[in-house]
Design an enzyme around this catalytic site. Sequence first.
Site, PDB file in Angstrom:
ATOM      1  CD  GLU A   8      -2.703  -1.607   0.401  1.00  0.00           C
ATOM      2  OE1 GLU A   8      -2.936  -0.778  -0.495  1.00  0.00           O
ATOM      3  OE2 GLU A   8      -3.239  -2.727   0.432  1.00  0.00           O
ATOM      4  N   GLY A   9       1.982   1.217  -0.694  1.00  0.00           N
ATOM      5  CA  GLY A   9       2.934   2.323  -0.670  1.00  0.00           C
ATOM      6  C   GLY A   9       3.895   2.126   0.487  1.00  0.00           C
TER       7      GLY A   9
END
Length: 602
Positions: A410-411
């Site tokens: 998610e980053g």
Amino acid sequence: MSTETTTKEILRGGQFLVKETNCEDIFTPEDFSEEQKMMRDSVIEFNDREIVANRDRFEAKDYALTQEVMTKAGEMGFLGVAVPEAYGGLGMGFISTMIVCEYISSGSGSFSTAFGAHTGIGTMPITLYGTEAQKQKYVPKLATGEWFGAYCLTEPGAGSDANSGKTTATLSEDGKSYKINGQKMWISNAGFCKLFIVFARIENDKNITGFIVENNPSNGITLGEEEHKLGIRASSTRQVFFNDTVVPVENMLSERGNGFKIAMNALNIGRIKLAAACLDSQRRITTNALKYATERKQFKTAIVDFGAIKSKLAEMATSLYAGEAASYRAAKNIEDRIALRMAAGNSHQEAELKGVEEYAIECSILKVAVSEDVQNCSDEGIQIFGGMGFSEETPMEAAWRDARIARIYEGTNEINRMLSVGLLIKKAMKGHVDLLGPATAVGNELMGIPSFDIPDYSELLSEEKEMVAKLKKVFLMVAGSAVQKYGPALDEHQMLLLAASNILIEIYLAESAILRTEKNAKRFGEAAQKEQIAMSKLYLYNAVDTVIKNGKEAIVSMAEGDEQRMMLMGLKRFTKYTNQPNVVELRNIIADKLKAENKYCF
């Protein structure tokens, strides 16, 4: 909850930094409704029966088991908790989706990944961006587990820079379809999914475009071999190759060039859900470590009675307590914002998208904080087990390996740290969060003479609440000076942004823990919250140390001479306790309660 009440109670995203939050206005896990408790207990039972009991099979890369248990989760309705009833889901609120995500994710990182990829980035983009025809065609199959979804964004040359992908989509001469060509990698669920969300570039568009692509090998789709990974071993992770894959024009997701926006908003939801997914893992790790420490004797004494072990257990429990408080605080804000928008006439799609987007700062904060806490917790779990912790016979080494991916999903945490500060500054520039006024006030305070009056701290946690307010001044001092000094070029000063974000993270987590405890002490009595009070004080004590370190690093890196001296004096003033807590006593209080209950019990 009425629109009027909601408007009064919830702050906009990022405003926690500049506005006081009353403890009565936050949601805590102690506020779960009976329906939410029933859902939680149902998921715990499923997790114990289907996932925890089969831990060895997941660790042995039994991909078929992952698919089998996903099918069972679909039959139980767990895959469709967030999906509206009109499309075969349960249509439950955001908090309920968090609860399911939390308690279904702790048995195996492999299953947690499959579940998160399917329900989050596999299903939600269609639910939130799809046309009515797309939703009617695909979402019911995904919500029930008849089909599984996957998300094709990452490419060999496009990881954190998601919009730089080289995969192309070319419109046919008759205008009825696109041909997709390209390579995607690290695709979770690729081995058994029936549907891909694929991002590709049309011609020389600035931004990528999303497509719904059915997984049909005869349509130019081939898969690489299963990746062999550090953890999440039974999560199907493969490369996906598209060779003239034909996709009908009606399968474009949202508008042309809107793919980057879809990807980013899907990540916002994924970030807070990932935080939730780490919480029960921490709970189980702490409980397992505690039980082992109670049984393990050295020098004729159970090691749970050794101060070194008590310290570890207390810190493990404390980070979980704060992470849980912050996660459900933000989740309720999102749920209330969605309700506000729907009451104002927004569609479900628009309300959920904007509701989550409003709290993108908090989502990034939570993703970083909780993913690092679960890694630290599993690391200390191995340490408490000693040599046995390094063995595959115990659950600790698998927990440690599975936790590692959470800081990349998610980053990366580095991206999310910089994002949290960057988004806050953008909100300030748009007038959504007033940073200039409070930052100016802090600057004026630094120039004035400090008060030497001894404050009245007779109310519960009053000094701790004042300390959080002072830590907010540190952030405003550092961030205000950085914006003034570097302006639009601040993005180029990544080390400075990282330091500022570390301060921001600690403020949100510490405040959330304190507000949770204050609220519960008021309704259950202070005596019933003795250990929670200790955890709130201990978390804040650690947070102050983090703020001092990062504040000093930022100040000496961007200021010189009198300005530097003044800011360092301000840092000292804003991080000074009137009454230093007895940290050893706090840890003993927490550890003794854990020992008495023989499980994480808060």
